[in-house]
Scaffold this motif. Structure first.
Motif, PDB file in Angstrom:
ATOM      1  N   MET A   2       0.839  -1.210   0.000  1.00  8.17           N
ATOM      2  CA  MET A   2       0.000   0.000   0.000  1.00  8.17           C
ATOM      3  C   MET A   2       0.869   1.253   0.000  1.00  8.17           C
ATOM      4  O   MET A   2       0.660   2.186  -0.777  1.00  8.17           O
ATOM      5  CB  MET A   2      -0.820   0.032   1.303  1.00  8.17           C
ATOM      6  CG  MET A   2      -2.258  -0.347   1.205  1.00  8.17           C
ATOM      7  SD  MET A   2      -2.982  -0.285   2.875  1.00  8.17           S
ATOM      8  CE  MET A   2      -3.769   1.316   2.861  1.00  8.17           C
ATOM      9  N   CYS A   3       1.863   1.252   0.905  1.00 12.20           N
ATOM     10  CA  CYS A   3       2.739   2.425   1.024  1.00 12.20           C
ATOM     11  C   CYS A   3       3.493   2.684  -0.271  1.00 12.20           C
ATOM     12  O   CYS A   3       3.678   3.832  -0.667  1.00 12.20           O
ATOM     13  CB  CYS A   3       3.748   2.219   2.160  1.00 12.20           C
ATOM     14  SG  CYS A   3       3.191   2.883   3.730  1.00 12.20           S
ATOM     15  N   LYS A   4       3.934   1.594  -0.919  1.00 10.55           N
ATOM     16  CA  LYS A   4       4.693   1.787  -2.153  1.00 10.55           C
ATOM     17  C   LYS A   4       3.816   2.447  -3.210  1.00 10.55           C
ATOM     18  O   LYS A   4       4.260   3.317  -3.955  1.00 10.55           O
ATOM     19  CB  LYS A   4       5.218   0.448  -2.672  1.00 10.55           C
ATOM     20  CG  LYS A   4       6.422  -0.041  -1.888  1.00 10.55           C
ATOM     21  CD  LYS A   4       7.025  -1.237  -2.603  1.00 10.55           C
ATOM     22  CE  LYS A   4       7.341  -2.320  -1.639  1.00 10.55           C
ATOM     23  NZ  LYS A   4       7.668  -3.591  -2.244  1.00 10.55           N
ATOM     24  N   THR A   5       2.548   2.031  -3.251  1.00 12.03           N
ATOM     25  CA  THR A   5       1.635   2.635  -4.219  1.00 12.03           C
ATOM     26  C   THR A   5       1.491   4.124  -3.930  1.00 12.03           C
ATOM     27  O   THR A   5       1.607   4.966  -4.834  1.00 12.03           O
ATOM     28  CB  THR A   5       0.247   1.943  -4.145  1.00 12.03           C
ATOM     29  OG1 THR A   5       0.454   0.554  -4.323  1.00 12.03           O
ATOM     30  CG2 THR A   5      -0.703   2.471  -5.193  1.00 12.03           C
ATOM     31  N   TYR A   6       1.273   4.469  -2.665  1.00 12.74           N
ATOM     32  CA  TYR A   6       1.130   5.895  -2.329  1.00 12.74           C
ATOM     33  C   TYR A   6       2.434   6.646  -2.601  1.00 12.74           C
ATOM     34  O   TYR A   6       2.416   7.782  -3.074  1.00 12.74           O
ATOM     35  CB  TYR A   6       0.706   6.072  -0.868  1.00 12.74           C
ATOM     36  CG  TYR A   6      -0.759   5.761  -0.650  1.00 12.74           C
ATOM     37  CD1 TYR A   6      -1.743   6.574  -1.207  1.00 12.74           C
ATOM     38  CD2 TYR A   6      -1.156   4.654   0.092  1.00 12.74           C
ATOM     39  CE1 TYR A   6      -3.089   6.296  -1.026  1.00 12.74           C
ATOM     40  CE2 TYR A   6      -2.499   4.363   0.279  1.00 12.74           C
ATOM     41  CZ  TYR A   6      -3.454   5.185  -0.282  1.00 12.74           C
ATOM     42  OH  TYR A   6      -4.784   4.911  -0.112  1.00 12.74           O
ATOM     43  N   ALA A   7       3.566   6.009  -2.282  1.00  7.10           N
ATOM     44  CA  ALA A   7       4.862   6.687  -2.484  1.00  7.10           C
ATOM     45  C   ALA A   7       5.084   6.946  -3.975  1.00  7.10           C
ATOM     46  O   ALA A   7       5.541   8.020  -4.366  1.00  7.10           O
ATOM     47  CB  ALA A   7       5.988   5.844  -1.905  1.00  7.10           C
ATOM     48  N   ASN A   8       4.715   5.971  -4.805  1.00  5.29           N
ATOM     49  CA  ASN A   8       4.898   6.162  -6.248  1.00  5.29           C
ATOM     50  C   ASN A   8       3.981   7.250  -6.787  1.00  5.29           C
ATOM     51  O   ASN A   8       4.247   7.851  -7.817  1.00  5.29           O
ATOM     52  CB  ASN A   8       4.670   4.844  -7.001  1.00  5.29           C
ATOM     53  CG  ASN A   8       5.795   3.857  -6.721  1.00  5.29           C
ATOM     54  OD1 ASN A   8       6.929   4.260  -6.434  1.00  5.29           O
ATOM     55  ND2 ASN A   8       5.498   2.566  -6.765  1.00  5.29           N
ATOM     56  N   GLU A   9       2.890   7.489  -6.062  1.00  4.71           N
ATOM     57  CA  GLU A   9       1.975   8.565  -6.475  1.00  4.71           C
ATOM     58  C   GLU A   9       2.380   9.908  -5.868  1.00  4.71           C
ATOM     59  O   GLU A   9       1.686  10.901  -6.026  1.00  4.71           O
ATOM     60  CB  GLU A   9       0.545   8.224  -6.033  1.00  4.71           C
ATOM     61  CG  GLU A   9      -0.078   7.111  -6.866  1.00  4.71           C
ATOM     62  CD  GLU A   9      -1.373   6.563  -6.256  1.00  4.71           C
ATOM     63  OE1 GLU A   9      -1.791   7.070  -5.183  1.00  4.71           O
ATOM     64  OE2 GLU A   9      -1.936   5.637  -6.848  1.00  4.71           O
ATOM     65  N   GLY A  10       3.454   9.903  -5.072  1.00  7.12           N
ATOM     66  CA  GLY A  10       3.964  11.169  -4.530  1.00  7.12           C
ATOM     67  C   GLY A  10       3.385  11.565  -3.179  1.00  7.12           C
ATOM     68  O   GLY A  10       3.170  12.749  -2.923  1.00  7.12           O
ATOM     69  N   CYS A  11       3.129  10.593  -2.309  1.00 10.26           N
ATOM     70  CA  CYS A  11       2.592  10.928  -0.983  1.00 10.26           C
ATOM     71  C   CYS A  11       3.627  11.700  -0.166  1.00 10.26           C
ATOM     72  O   CYS A  11       4.797  11.786  -0.544  1.00 10.26           O
ATOM     73  CB  CYS A  11       2.172   9.659  -0.240  1.00 10.26           C
ATOM     74  SG  CYS A  11       3.558   8.609   0.224  1.00 10.26           S
ATOM     75  N   THR A  12       3.180  12.241   0.968  1.00 14.40           N
ATOM     76  CA  THR A  12       4.105  13.050   1.775  1.00 14.40           C
ATOM     77  C   THR A  12       5.064  12.150   2.563  1.00 14.40           C
ATOM     78  O   THR A  12       4.741  11.000   2.885  1.00 14.40           O
ATOM     79  CB  THR A  12       3.341  13.929   2.784  1.00 14.40           C
ATOM     80  OG1 THR A  12       2.460  13.103   3.527  1.00 14.40           O
ATOM     81  CG2 THR A  12       2.561  15.021   2.090  1.00 14.40           C
ATOM     82  N   ASP A  13       6.222  12.725   2.896  1.00 15.26           N
ATOM     83  CA  ASP A  13       7.211  12.054   3.745  1.00 15.26           C
ATOM     84  C   ASP A  13       6.530  11.755   5.079  1.00 15.26           C
ATOM     85  O   ASP A  13       5.868  12.639   5.644  1.00 15.26           O
ATOM     86  CB  ASP A  13       8.381  13.050   3.949  1.00 15.26           C
ATOM     87  CG  ASP A  13       9.629  12.384   4.468  1.00 15.26           C
ATOM     88  OD1 ASP A  13       9.671  11.153   4.533  1.00 15.26           O
ATOM     89  OD2 ASP A  13      10.572  13.126   4.800  1.00 15.26           O
ATOM     90  N   GLY A  14       6.647  10.527   5.553  1.00 11.28           N
ATOM     91  CA  GLY A  14       6.028  10.190   6.832  1.00 11.28           C
ATOM     92  C   GLY A  14       4.617   9.643   6.710  1.00 11.28           C
ATOM     93  O   GLY A  14       3.923   9.470   7.710  1.00 11.28           O
TER      94      GLY A  14
END
Ligand code: BT5
Length: 331
Positions: A94-106
């Motif tokens: 889940m986190c990787k998907t959000y990170a690839n979409e540019g989620c915030t640090d933390g």
């Protein structure tokens, strides 16, 4: 809005609060209040509507609901973007998907249940609904890719401090990614990263903490090696509170690293370690040997003195460490 309604109901319980009062306090219509109350009920909050008196909060669900987490979270930035689901394959995914979409640090992803929880080397992680904390954090550390294992050490210290804050719990860190209680596995940590040459895009630190997994629910093959906090704690464990403690510790320790470097964390890690000074069996894909775990270096690499006196540098990720004396995880 839902959080604000809950705060008012919580402060007033067991006395009711009228829809009119809620509406005027929050500057919205009574219909908006009613709709939000229905949504809260759907999430599992028990809210009674008393004729001519108003709403009373009767019970809060034992769930890791974002509104509840926000109530307890004392961090400045970590976990302020939080994604919660009842069930998912893996919160790391889940986190990787959000990170690839540019989620915030933390950013934090948390689930009641994981159906495909993962450990290292394609191993699984048993994550039954409502019985543990299965969550992952996205960080964008200014480290080199080879320094990423530091994140696991950092997380281990954050978690061990949090679990040891409960009466009766004296857990310790087993290098690189386990936290043991009574020699059994209480916590597993899986750090994954996306990196380019010389630069980390992001790391995802996934943590699984067994909070109250009943023995009979644990798969037979894990029964002797796994343990829950509730098996030892001499006080009730509230999962939301525990999560908030871990995230607060993680933010504090991470900020120390950013300002002062990794040395202070290493010192803490050494204090909580159950590995250092022990005879260990290192099981790597191509070789197995026994030696004494001397120390970890600044990059989180374990230094093992082999029987011939040479010192091996053991990298996390591709090895398992067993006690050279006993069986399994038992140290
Ligand atoms: C780990 O791997 O210990 C890392 C586990 C990380 C889990 C978290 S939960 C949130 C996030 N999302 C994910 O998908 N993963 C992370 P490793 O060192 O490879 O240990 C895995 C081994 O631990 C398994 O092969 C089992 O033997 C054992 N195990 C599995 N589930 C367990 C549990 N609930 N409690 C104790 N031991 C367990």
């Amino acid at each position: 809005m839902r959080g604000k309604i809950l705060n008012i109901l919580r402060a007033s319980a067991p006395e009711p609060v009228s829809g009119e009062e809620l509406a005027s306090k929050l500057g919205v219509s009574r219909t908006a209040i009613w709709k939000n109350i229905q949504a809260l009920k759907e999430e599992g909050y028990q809210i009674a509507a008393l004729t001519k008196k108003g709403y009373v909060l009767e019970n809060i669900p034992d769930k890791l609901l974002p509104v509840e987490i926000a109530q307890q979270l004392k961090t400045k930035w970590l976990g302020h973007e939080l994604h919660y689901v009842d069930s998912t394959g893996s919160t790391n995914a889940m986190c990787k998907t959000y990170a690839n979409e540019g989620c915030t640090d933390g950013t934090v992803c948390v689930a009641e249940e994981q159906t495909g929880g993962r450990g290292r080397l394609s191993r699984g992680w048993f994550s039954p609904a409502g019985k543990g904390l299965w969550f992952s954090v996205v960080l964008e550390p200014p480290f080199l890719p080879e320094e990423a294992p530091k994140c696991t050490l950092l997380a281990a210290v954050a978690v061990v401090k949090a679990v040891n804050s409960y009466k009766g719990v004296h857990a310790a860190i087993k290098w690189p990614n386990d936290i043991l209680l009574d020699g059994k596995k209480l916590v597993g940590i899986l750090t994954e990263m996306s990196a380019e040459f010389g630069h980390i895009n992001y790391v995802v630190i996934g943590t699984g903490i067994n909070v109250c997994v009943p023995k009979e629910m644990v798969p037979p093959e894990l029964r002797d090696s796994a343990i829950s906090l509730a098996d030892k704690a001499k006080e009730p464990i509230n999962r939301v509170e525990l999560l908030a403690k871990v995230l607060a510790n993680l933010e504090e320790l991470y900020e120390i690293v950013l300002k002062q470097g990794f040395k202070p964390i290493l010192a803490l890690w050494r204090n909580y370690s159950t590995t250092l000074g022990k005879m260990v069996k290192v099981i790597a894909p191509d070789t197995t040997y026994v030696g004494k775990a001397l120390d970890i270096n600044e990059d989180g690499i374990l230094l093992v003195q082999k029987e011939d006196g040479t010192i091996a540098e053991v990298l996390a990720g591709d090895v398992s460490i067993r006690s050279a004396l006993g069986k399994g995880n038992k140290y």
